[in-house]
Design an enzyme around this catalytic site. Structure first.
Site, mmCIF file in Angstrom:
data_model
loop_
_atom_site.group_PDB
_atom_site.id
_atom_site.type_symbol
_atom_site.label_atom_id
_atom_site.label_comp_id
_atom_site.label_asym_id
_atom_site.label_seq_id
_atom_site.Cartn_x
_atom_site.Cartn_y
_atom_site.Cartn_z
ATOM 1 N N HIS A 1 -3.688 -5.595 1.934
ATOM 2 C CA HIS A 1 -3.594 -5.814 3.375
ATOM 3 C C HIS A 1 -4.253 -7.161 3.655
ATOM 4 O O HIS A 1 -4.578 -7.899 2.748
ATOM 5 C CB HIS A 1 -4.337 -4.716 4.137
ATOM 6 C CG HIS A 1 -3.845 -3.341 3.845
ATOM 7 N ND1 HIS A 1 -2.613 -2.904 4.232
ATOM 8 C CD2 HIS A 1 -4.417 -2.297 3.193
ATOM 9 C CE1 HIS A 1 -2.444 -1.640 3.856
ATOM 10 N NE2 HIS A 1 -3.529 -1.257 3.208
ATOM 11 N N CYS B 1 0.820 -1.222 0.000
ATOM 12 C CA CYS B 1 0.000 0.000 0.000
ATOM 13 C C CYS B 1 0.856 1.275 0.000
ATOM 14 O O CYS B 1 1.494 1.573 -0.996
ATOM 15 C CB CYS B 1 -0.988 -0.044 1.172
ATOM 16 S SG CYS B 1 -2.355 1.112 1.001
ATOM 17 N N ARG C 1 -12.659 6.099 -2.781
ATOM 18 C CA ARG C 1 -11.775 5.175 -2.100
ATOM 19 C C ARG C 1 -12.047 3.762 -2.595
ATOM 20 O O ARG C 1 -13.198 3.354 -2.715
ATOM 21 C CB ARG C 1 -12.008 5.275 -0.591
ATOM 22 C CG ARG C 1 -10.737 5.152 0.174
ATOM 23 C CD ARG C 1 -10.791 5.464 1.618
ATOM 24 N NE ARG C 1 -9.586 4.880 2.208
ATOM 25 C CZ ARG C 1 -8.393 5.449 2.149
ATOM 26 N NH1 ARG C 1 -8.239 6.616 1.594
ATOM 27 N NH2 ARG C 1 -7.343 4.848 2.666
#
Lengths: 458, 243
Positions: B194, B94, B128
């Site tokens: 993640h 990320c 997002r």
């Protein structure tokens, strides 16, 4: 009162009645519909009601129950959102149910917990007299974003109520920064160095750098997480002196703690009716809020020593040979406190953990890797078995395996009926650690088995 | 055999359980009797990356980014570049992934220069990209299926100098447009995943470990482990995402 508000109140009453008829819990739904009819309904209904609002990451419900107990011990009846429905809709339902059809609230006081992200919508209508901010930790990052965003949400909400007294956690550098640039008066609660055990924050801390100038904080002491005696070596931002200060922790066991708290200039012994450090903070915050509302310190102290929270907060179930206790977890900070509590237990116990990834739990379960499950691996025989359950049971299984818990101790049981049966046959004390929606689901099974009150009955 | 791992910026890049990757790498080496040391190198530390076999960089908050970039541009960026060129194995997630690229341009046009070790750049967007997702690694990255959780507003675009780590089968990936996920360059593995990434994807974890070990020891074959728990967690999410 206008016609919209009247229709809103009627709507809540009718829908609430309907929902009870079908035995479903939802407290948010009636309020949501009523707010469509009358968008400022909460403002209308809460006018003239003296309200304490509680927000922050952890401890909202427990703090609210402590404060409510202090009020009711003094014969002051309050509106309270006991079921934990803490968005604008749920809070509106609670008020509407306590109002006459003409919009007059039957209580003069209210103790309301408010979701951090909802503060900016709730506070302008609720107009609380006191706002408690318990603490700020990383929590449901998929929903709230990073912790500084949560802080900004609360700040936005507080901007609408400059007359409210803030009751802030002195040891949380994020919370206490709210007093820096808002015009509100503030008082602080916290734990003093004399009652703290750590000197440095853990490897993962949610506030390593100064909120004002981004310099690395120095610490005089730490209680847990990033909470403690912080100090920025560059700009001087540091912990405020606490008005309600925990000065010593004399003893602590599975039922609670005995501590000493200085209120103003007087130090007094206090019994906290729930164990672990985070509940000592909740007690200090509750005492600060209740005394600021004008209650005698003695009433507030009695309340934190006698209140019962239930609803997944160290809630006792009469099941198995030694009974079971349920401890809700939502995020790494809360989970670490529960793991710390379990590490301090004498004797063997069985552990049941339920991990869900619904909206109210956080859809991202990666937070379990930020919690220190390694603490379980050093318990040896004291940790008898661990059963994992919930939608993401296998993720917990992997986490425990990598934490070093002996594989033969871990088993997986998804079916809550079978899990309930399994617990009923356990001969050691059982600790059940669920996330929010897993708590709602599994608690219903346990209540069916051993009795207890459903949440919509408060 | 032994492997030296460097965990870069554990003090500020530690969101979303990314440290679980370090634990996973460590355990899967230990269970095979391979020695492992992990060095934590936070802000201000001066790790000797050239002496490390595997470097890990996780994701973090925007709040500390300024502090981090200042530290990075004090010479650490050049060291990262040099050790990547030298073939040190990197795993970047990320924010750490974006940082290895050339720059990040915010939604309102503010440009932030990054390390520039990888031919890629990131542009901030209003939307997002968030949720469970799944991708299939390219054959040169082992070809395994990976399940994870993405949570980013930056859209990353790969230049001709790098290859994607895999192809998205569910979710957004690098930019939500071209189905690419992550980046591969020399021994660098970079991804948005993640979860954390490695515990639920033991095949990829072992592929990365093998890459790092083989640079040091030549051909290595890793002893298989009992991955029942890992496979259960992986399989559950893969089924949910329709794989």
């Amino acid at each position: 009162m206008n016609i919209r508000a009247f229709l809103g109140i009627v709507t809540v009453h009718v829908l609430h009645f309907g929902i009870r008829l079908v035995h479903r819990g939802g407290t948010a739904f009636p309020g949501r519909i009523a707010l469509k009819i009358c968008p400022n309904l909460l403002g209308v209904l809460s006018r003239g009601v003296r309200t304490v609002a509680i927000t922050g990451t952890n401890g909202k419900t427990t703090s609210a129950r402590m404060i409510e107990q202090a009020f009711s011990d003094s014969g002051m009846d309050c509106v309270a959102n006991r079921s934990g429905a803490n968005l604008l809709s749920g809070i509106t339902t609670e008020f509407a149910m306590r109002c006459t059809l003409s919009g007059k609230c039957k209580s003069k006081w209210a103790v309301i917990e408010c979701d951090e992200a909802a503060a900016r919508r709730v506070f302008p209508q609720l107009r609380p007299e006191i706002v408690v901010v318990t603490n700020l930790f990383r929590d449901q990052l998929d929903r709230y974003g990073e912790v500084t965003h949560t802080l900004e949400n609360i700040r936005e909400g507080l901007k609408s109520v400059p007359e409210a007294l803030l009751c802030l956690n002195a040891d949380c550098s994020l919370c206490s920064s709210l007093a820096e640039d808002l015009p509100n008066k503030a008082l602080f609660f916290g734990v003093e160095k004399s009652a703290a055990h750590e000197t440095q924050p853990p490897e993962i801390s949610d506030a390593t750098h100064c909120i004002r100038c981004r310099t690395h904080y120095d610490y005089d002491y730490v209680t847990y997480g990033h909470l403690g005696g912080f100090r920025c070596p560059k700009c001087g931002y540091s912990r405020h002196a606490a008005d309600v200060a925990v000065t010593a922790i004399d003893s602590t066991d599975s039922a609670g703690s005995r501590v000493r708290i200085r209120i103003g200039k007087t130090e007094q012994p206090v019994r906290v009716n729930l164990p672990a450090m985070y509940n000592i903070y909740n007690a200090a915050g509750a005492i600060a809020a209740a005394t600021a509302m004008g209650l005698p310190a003695g009433s507030a102290i009695n309340a934190v020593g006698s209140f019962h929270c239930g609803f997944g907060r160290m809630e006792q179930f009469d099941i198995g040979e030694k009974g079971a206790k349920m401890m809700l977890v939502k995020n790494p900070a809360g989970c670490d406190q529960v793991l710390e509590f379990l590490s301090d237990m004498d004797g063997e116990f069985d552990l049941v953990m339920c991990l869900n990834d619904n909206g109210a739990d956080g859809t991202d379960v990666s937070w379990i890797w930020d919690a220190c499950f390694e603490k379980l691996s050093i318990l040896g025989d004291r940790l008898h078995t661990v059963t994992v359950s919930g939608i993401r049971a296998a993720d917990l299984w992997v986490r425990l395996k990598y934490a070093g818990v002996a594989p033969e101790k871990i088993s997986l049981e998804r079916d809550y009926e079978l899990l309930t049966q399994k617990i009923s046959q356990m001969d050691k004390p059982v600790y059940i650690v669920p996330t929010y929606t897993a708590m709602l689901d599994f608690r219903a099974h346990l209540i069916k088995k051993c009795g207890g009150s459903d949440f919509w009955e408060g | 055999m032994n492997l030296k791992i460097c965990h870069m910026y554990p003090d500020v890049l530690n969101l979303y359980g990314d440290r679980g990757n370090i634990l996973c790498l460590r355990r899967r080496l230990e269970w095979r009797g391979i020695d492992v040391t992990v060095e934590s190198a936070g802000i201000g530390a001066r790790p000797h990356l050239a002496e490390c076999d595997l470097v890990f960089i996780g994701g973090g908050q925007d709040f500390e980014q300024e502090v981090l970039l200042e530290d990075l541009h004090s010479g650490k960026d050049e060291e990262v570049k040099a050790s990547i060129a030298d073939g040190v194995t990197f795993l970047a997630i990320c924010g750490g992934y974006q940082m290895l690229g050339t720059y990040y341009e915010t939604f309102d046009g503010h440009r932030c220069d990054f390390i520039g070790a990888l031919d890629l750049y990131t542009v901030g967007s209003k939307q997002r990209m968030i949720g469970n997702y799944m991708f299939t690694c390219t054959p040169e990255s082992g070809g395994s299926t990976v399940v994870g959780f993405e949570n980013h507003s930056g859209r990353t675009h790969l230049g001709p100098g790098v290859k994607p780590l895999g192809t998205v089968t569910s979710g957004f990936g690098n930019n939500g447009e071209d189905k690419t996920e992550g980046a591969r360059y020399k021994n660098v593995f970079a991804t948005y995943s993640h979860g954390p990434l490695l515990p639920k994807n033991p095949e990829l974890c072992d592929f990365i470990l093998k890459t790092a070990l083989e640079r040091k020891y030549g051909a290595v074959s890793l002893e298989p482990l009992n991955d029942e728990a890992e496979r259960a967690a992986h399989g559950e999410m893969a089924r949910r995402l329709g794989g």
